[in-house]
Scaffold this motif. Structure first.
Motif, PDB file in Angstrom:
ATOM      1  N   ASP A   6     -12.488  12.086  99.401  1.00 49.31           N
ATOM      2  CA  ASP A   6     -11.851  12.315  98.103  1.00 49.31           C
ATOM      3  C   ASP A   6     -11.880  11.046  97.252  1.00 49.31           C
ATOM      4  OD1 ASP A   6     -11.342  14.939  98.639  1.00 49.31           O
ATOM      5  OD2 ASP A   6      -9.272  14.600  99.298  1.00 49.31           O
ATOM      6  N   ARG A   7     -11.667   9.905  97.926  1.00 44.83           N
ATOM      7  CA  ARG A   7     -11.703   8.646  97.193  1.00 44.83           C
ATOM      8  C   ARG A   7     -13.109   8.355  96.685  1.00 44.83           C
ATOM      9  NH1 ARG A   7      -8.042   4.246 100.424  1.00 44.83           N
ATOM     10  NH2 ARG A   7      -6.051   5.204  99.909  1.00 44.83           N
ATOM     11  N   VAL A   8     -14.090   8.615  97.496  1.00 47.68           N
ATOM     12  CA  VAL A   8     -15.475   8.377  97.093  1.00 47.68           C
ATOM     13  C   VAL A   8     -15.824   9.302  95.928  1.00 47.68           C
ATOM     14  CG1 VAL A   8     -17.887   8.585  97.845  1.00 47.68           C
ATOM     15  CG2 VAL A   8     -16.205   7.502  99.329  1.00 47.68           C
ATOM     16  N   GLN A   9     -15.397  10.554  95.981  1.00 46.35           N
ATOM     17  CA  GLN A   9     -15.685  11.487  94.896  1.00 46.35           C
ATOM     18  C   GLN A   9     -15.000  11.050  93.607  1.00 46.35           C
ATOM     19  OE1 GLN A   9     -14.573  15.395  96.194  1.00 46.35           O
ATOM     20  NE2 GLN A   9     -16.600  15.830  97.080  1.00 46.35           N
ATOM     21  N   ALA A  12     -16.818   8.115  92.292  1.00 41.40           N
ATOM     22  CA  ALA A  12     -18.103   8.533  91.731  1.00 41.40           C
ATOM     23  C   ALA A  12     -17.891   9.159  90.346  1.00 41.40           C
ATOM     24  CB  ALA A  12     -18.809   9.494  92.672  1.00 41.40           C
ATOM     25  N   TRP A  13     -16.899  10.021  90.225  1.00 38.96           N
ATOM     26  CA  TRP A  13     -16.619  10.645  88.932  1.00 38.96           C
ATOM     27  C   TRP A  13     -16.195   9.592  87.895  1.00 38.96           C
ATOM     28  CZ3 TRP A  13     -18.496  14.893  87.326  1.00 38.96           C
ATOM     29  CH2 TRP A  13     -18.732  15.945  88.174  1.00 38.96           C
ATOM     30  N   THR A  14     -15.400   8.644  88.310  1.00 37.68           N
ATOM     31  CA  THR A  14     -14.986   7.574  87.396  1.00 37.68           C
ATOM     32  C   THR A  14     -16.193   6.770  86.963  1.00 37.68           C
ATOM     33  OG1 THR A  14     -12.869   7.437  88.569  1.00 37.68           O
ATOM     34  CG2 THR A  14     -13.442   5.598  87.144  1.00 37.68           C
ATOM     35  N   LEU A  15     -17.079   6.473  87.897  1.00 39.06           N
ATOM     36  CA  LEU A  15     -18.286   5.727  87.581  1.00 39.06           C
ATOM     37  C   LEU A  15     -19.183   6.524  86.633  1.00 39.06           C
ATOM     38  CD1 LEU A  15     -19.802   3.109  88.200  1.00 39.06           C
ATOM     39  CD2 LEU A  15     -20.923   4.298  90.069  1.00 39.06           C
ATOM     40  N   ILE A  16     -19.320   7.815  86.854  1.00 39.40           N
ATOM     41  CA  ILE A  16     -20.148   8.678  85.991  1.00 39.40           C
ATOM     42  C   ILE A  16     -19.564   8.719  84.581  1.00 39.40           C
ATOM     43  CG2 ILE A  16     -20.831  11.074  85.587  1.00 39.40           C
ATOM     44  CD1 ILE A  16     -21.192  11.334  88.624  1.00 39.40           C
TER      45      ILE A  16
END
Length: 157
Positions: A6-9, A12-16
């Protein structure tokens, strides 16, 4: 392990989203730069059009000048004044004048005359001037005359 996923997702969404915002800002800056270039080009086009109109006007004026010079020389017989045509001063001008004779017209004078002012006719009462009706062209009575003068803003004694 679910927590890590969940943290990685979310990372990733924050980075996107951040990359998308950065691309959006870059695109915005490029659009504004192109808009500025277009406005500059429009200003240059308008300036060049005005210069073209001025040059066309000057060309037409000069071509008309040549045409007028040719017409003056051929049809009207006009030519530029020469130095010999000018007088040297007042003594030469006075030498050109004719002597005063009986047939010489008198100088033009301004006329003026004192015109006597005629007294205004008074009505039977002696107070109001005679007022004529615009419809029947008859004299109105004192009451009608007073009303009419008051309507037109004239002072009644």
């Amino acid at each position: 392990m679910n927590m890590t996923r969940d943290r990685v997702q979310s990372f990733a969404w924050t980075l996107i989203v951040l990359v998308g915002l950065a691309l959006l800002m870059t695109l915005t800056f490029k659009v504004n730069a192109v808009k500025s270039q277009v406005q500059l080009a429009d200003r240059n086009i308008r300036r060049l059009q005005q210069e073209k109109v001025q040059l066309e006007t000057e060309f037409e004026t000069r071509s008309n000048h040549d045409q007028l010079t040719a017409m003056n020389a051929v049809q009207l017989g006009l030519e530029a004044p020469r130095a010999a045509q000018y007088l040297g001063g007042e003594p030469q001008l006075a030498a050109l004048s004719k002597p005063v004779t009986v047939e010489t017209p008198s100088p033009i004078l301004m006329a003026s005359a004192d015109v006597p002012v005629a007294p205004k006719p008074a009505t039977a009462g002696g107070m109001l001037p005679a007022v004529l009706s615009t419809v029947s062209n008859r004299r109105l009575g004192d009451a009608s005359a007073t009303r009419m003068l008051a309507q037109h803003g004239e002072k009644v004694a």
